[in-house]
Enzyme design. Structure first.
Site, PDB file in Angstrom:
ATOM      1  N   HIS A  81       1.179  -1.164   0.306  1.00  0.00           N
ATOM      2  CA  HIS A  81       0.467   0.283  -0.025  1.00  0.00           C
ATOM      3  C   HIS A  81       0.843   1.661  -0.093  1.00  0.00           C
ATOM      4  O   HIS A  81       0.266   2.441   0.121  1.00  0.00           O
ATOM      5  CB  HIS A  81      -1.142   0.050   1.580  1.00  0.00           C
ATOM      6  N   GLY A  82       2.248   1.428  -0.106  1.00  0.00           N
ATOM      7  CA  GLY A  82       2.913   2.258   0.569  1.00  0.00           C
ATOM      8  C   GLY A  82       3.829   2.580   1.074  1.00  0.00           C
ATOM      9  O   GLY A  82       4.361   1.663   2.300  1.00  0.00           O
TER      10      GLY A  82
END
Lengths: 473, 303
Positions: free
Chosen positions: A326-327
């Site tokens: 996701h990051g």
């Protein structure tokens, strides 16, 4: 190009019109048209980054051809590893390099070794996590022999770059999507109507629910020092629905767009907030990523067919990867880790096997929802320090939620949209009503549904051209 | 294909019905809303007949007390400041709607850098005027520029998109002061603000905005209106060059600019401010009396 931009409103009808003007027997020509449209769609953002998409496509295509060509397992493995390393290197360079380098630098400084690691100031290519995962999935499937190798480069290139799901999923499987590019797709009115219906609900989720909630969420989470516990709780609740509306909305638009063109993409969200356990939540939320991680990470690690502690380890690793996917931020990493830990706990307590009924079901549903909300706060916080400030605020600084500059209207509209979405999801879960199967009533209901949603969106939609949150992943 | 055309026709017809019924209902709500902007815009379009009109953003809205200006100048005054309309396009549209029906003798525009500088969403508040789409050709040209013209032309509901929430809450809660001639006083704050410092970044000028500011000036000149620019006080210090471009514009067009943002009277008095950029009622009354005298002097000089 964004699905909620004016340019897409022009782009999509043109793509459809040309696509259906080409005779359905000319499959190759149609595919070429979709490929051109897909690259145009992607290049609208940063033309140069289409080269990354192309390079990922070429490398995985050649790797798969190599796996098909060589008979020895070792050579096949080399081809697979080559494809995986190239794609993960791309992902690492553009998405994770700065995160890792700054953390390593920090650790080295603490130990007295002041080494300066250079930063790369590169713009994160939109959808890189999605298309690299899709291409990797194909390579692994070919290696395992579960998928046939695609020898036609253009068809494969379309599989990787198919515009409806190129930048934010669903992450499609080769066995589902590739065969569809070889099939004839006649103009099917029912499919078009179903696609339009899904697109409209997707737009409602994005423009009426997500972007409206985002106004309050941004006001609070971007200035955490200024707000009290009441504001954080309201913002957390709104963010829970903002991210749902944003991502489920995008997925639905993508699935709808593909449906109009005659393609069937996999379902990506199945009423996730009605889950009774966090485990069930992951069976309903971002299904294409969850199943990807299950098939290509969790099961190869041994899944649950190993000892108890090893299963917990496998779960944790899978969810840490999910968090990192996701990051590149500690907040995402911790978010994934906490999800993994809760899943381990549920497994230890045997919750994953239980079927809940009656009041027990509702209580578990509410408890799971609260847990998810708390974890979303960590996901949304700009840093771990911000998250600690938020938790402190909730525990020690209760107060009336902030309304002033945002206005009651935004809050009321956000909660009204949340109510509408919940009612629709609960009604669908309980199967309270369904669209009539056939006949003029069915047609009238479908038309009314689309027209009404169009009217509601034009009145209550937020038209600021906001990006979809999941584009950054 | 025939079947699809049938579906499409049905959807368009149903949508048209929903849109027109919804649009009529929203117009009704808009006319009855007592939020902070709808009644103001309504009055600008329909009933303002004052000799002196103050125009600008929220800073104008809560800084100029018409009764004080009226007493000093001996002319009727209306405060036409609109909350959130931080761009010249919205100001120009307000002027067009006003001039369609009434020509004031004096017009003061509370200017700020956002009127001329490059911004991401330059047209965001022009939607306030969308309910009056089709009423004034010059104002409609702004919608053409913002790219919303055809959407407003097609959908009546979309014309209320920007104002819908304010119009709905404005049915229940009033933010409007009936007898204040447009002035919206701000309450005394619980905590006074800390001084701000701004203007370190260079002002990048947007040519379209400057062109609209010129058009604003030209409209006033064509209609024989005495125009004056004002920059009202703020609690904090801007870089000396911060308003240089506005000063240069005013000089080159021979428009008087009353700049109070460095005024010693306000700079050290946080007790007059609601926040760094807005005076609360007491501060506004004091400032209005100072401004009224200065404006009177300028008007006398002109004569």
């Amino acid at each position: 190009m964004l699905f909620n931009s004016k340019s897409f409103l022009l782009f999509f009808p043109i793509v459809c019109a040309v696509y259906f003007c080409i005779p359905s027997t000319r499959i190759r020509v149609r595919n070429m048209w979709l490929l051109v449209a897909s690259y145009y769609f992607y290049m609208n953002w940063q033309p140069a980054y289409a080269l990354l998409l192309l390079s990922s496509t070429v490398v995985t295509y050649l790797a798969a051809l190599g796996m098909d060509h060589y008979k020895s397992l070792e050579n096949k493995k080399m081809c697979l590893i080559g494809g995986i390393v190239f794609n993960l290197a791309l992902l690492f360079l553009f998405k994770y390099y700065n995160f890792f380098s700054s953390n390593i630098e920090h650790v080295l400084q603490k130990t007295g070794l002041g080494i300066d690691i250079p930063d790369f100031h590169l713009l994160l290519p939109v959808g890189i996590s999605f298309y690299t995962f899709q291409a990797l999935g194909y390579s692994i499937d070919v290696y395992r022999g579960v998928a046939k190798v695609e020898k036609d480069f253009w068809t494969y290139a379309l599989f990787v770059s198919f515009f409806p799901q190129l930048v934010a999923g669903p992450i499609e499987r080769s066995n589902n999507l590739l065969p569809q590019f070889r099939q004839k797709h006649d103009f099917d009115v029912e499919a078009v109507m179903t696609g339009l219906k899904w697109m409209m609900w997707g737009y409602f989720l994005k423009l009426v629910l997500s972007d409206r909630c985002g106004i309050y969420v941004d006001a609070v989470f971007n200035n955490v020092e200024m707000h009290n516990g009441g504001s954080f709780l309201v913002a957390a609740l709104l963010f829970t629905f903002q991210i749902y509306g944003d991502f489920a909305g995008y997925s639905l638009i993508a699935i709808g767009v593909a449906r109009v063109l005659g393609f069937s993409l996999m379902e990506n969200f199945h009423r996730p907030y009605l889950a009774c356990t966090v485990g069930e939540f992951w069976h309903r939320w971002h299904i294409s990523l969850s199943t990807w991680l299950k098939d290509y990470v969790y099961i190869p690690l041994g899944g649950s067919r190993v000892g108890r502690w090893r299963t917990y380890f496998n779960l944790l690793v899978t969810f840490i990867i999910s968090g990192l996917w996701h990051g590149a931020n500690w907040t995402f990493l911790c978010w994934g880790c906490l999800h993994g830990m809760i899943l381990c706990l549920e497994r230890a307590l045997g919750c994953h096997k239980k079927v809940y009924h009656g009041i027990n079901k509702y209580l578990h549903n509410i408890w799971t929802f609260i847990l998810i909300c708390v974890l979303w706060m960590l996901f949304r916080a700009n840093s771990l320090t911000d998250f600690i400030t938020i938790v402190k605020g909730i525990v020690t600084n209760a107060g009336f939620p902030y309304v002033q500059d945002v206005g009651w209207g935004v809050l009321i509209a956000s909660f009204a949209a949340i109510g509408a979405v919940l009612v629709k999801d609960i009604a669908a879960e309980k199967q309270w009503f369904a669209f009539p199967a056939d006949g003029w009533v069915c047609r009238l209901v479908q038309c009314t549904y689309i027209a009404l949603l169009l009217a509601i969106i034009s009145l209550f939609g937020v038209f600021g051209g906001n990006q979809f949150i999941y584009f950054q992943f | 294909m025939k079947k699809f055309v049938g579906y499409l026709f049905c959807i368009i017809c149903l949508w048209f019905v929903f849109d027109r019924i919804g649009g009529t209902a929203m117009w009704w709500l808009n006319q009855r809303s007592l939020d902070s902007t709808s009644p103001k815009i309504r009055e600008i379009v329909e009933s303002v007949d004052a000799d002196v009109v103050m125009m600008g953003t929220s800073r104008c809205n809560c800084h100029y007390v018409p009764s004080i200006l009226q007493d000093t100048l001996g002319m009727t005054t209306y405060n036409a400041g609109i909350d959130g309309s931080d761009n010249i396009f919205a100001q120009y549209m307000a002027l067009c709607y006003l001039l369609q029906r009434h020509k004031p003798k004096v017009l003061c525009l509370e200017v700020q850098n956002s009127f001329i500088e490059e911004e991401e969403s330059a047209f965001c508040t022009t939607g306030f005027f969308a309910p009056y789409f089709g009423l004034n050709e010059k104002a409609d040209n702004v919608f053409r520029l913002s790219g919303d013209y055809w959407l407003y032309q097609i959908s009546h509901l979309y014309r209320f998109n920007t104002k819908v929430l304010a119009n709905l809450t404005g049915q229940v809660k009033s933010h409007w002061y009936q007898n204040e001639s447009g002035y919206l006083p701000k309450e005394r704050p619980v905590v006074f603000p800390s001084p701000a410092h701004w203007g370190e970044e260079e002002v990048i000028v947007n040519e379209t905005k400057v062109q609209y500011l010129k058009m604003f000036v030209d409209e006033c000149r064509t209609n024989g209106i005495a125009l004056c620019f004002v920059i009202s006080p703020a609690y904090g210090i801007a870089e000396p060059s911060y308003y240089a471009q506005l000063h240069a514009f005013a000089d080159s067009h021979n428009i008087p600019l009353l700049d109070y943002h460095t005024s010693g009277l306000f700079i050290d008095h946080q007790e007059y401010f609601k926040d760094c950029f807005h005076l609360w009622d007491e501060g506004a009354r004091l400032y209005s009396s100072i401004f009224a005298s200065d404006l009177k002097r300028i008007l006398q000089l002109r004569r």
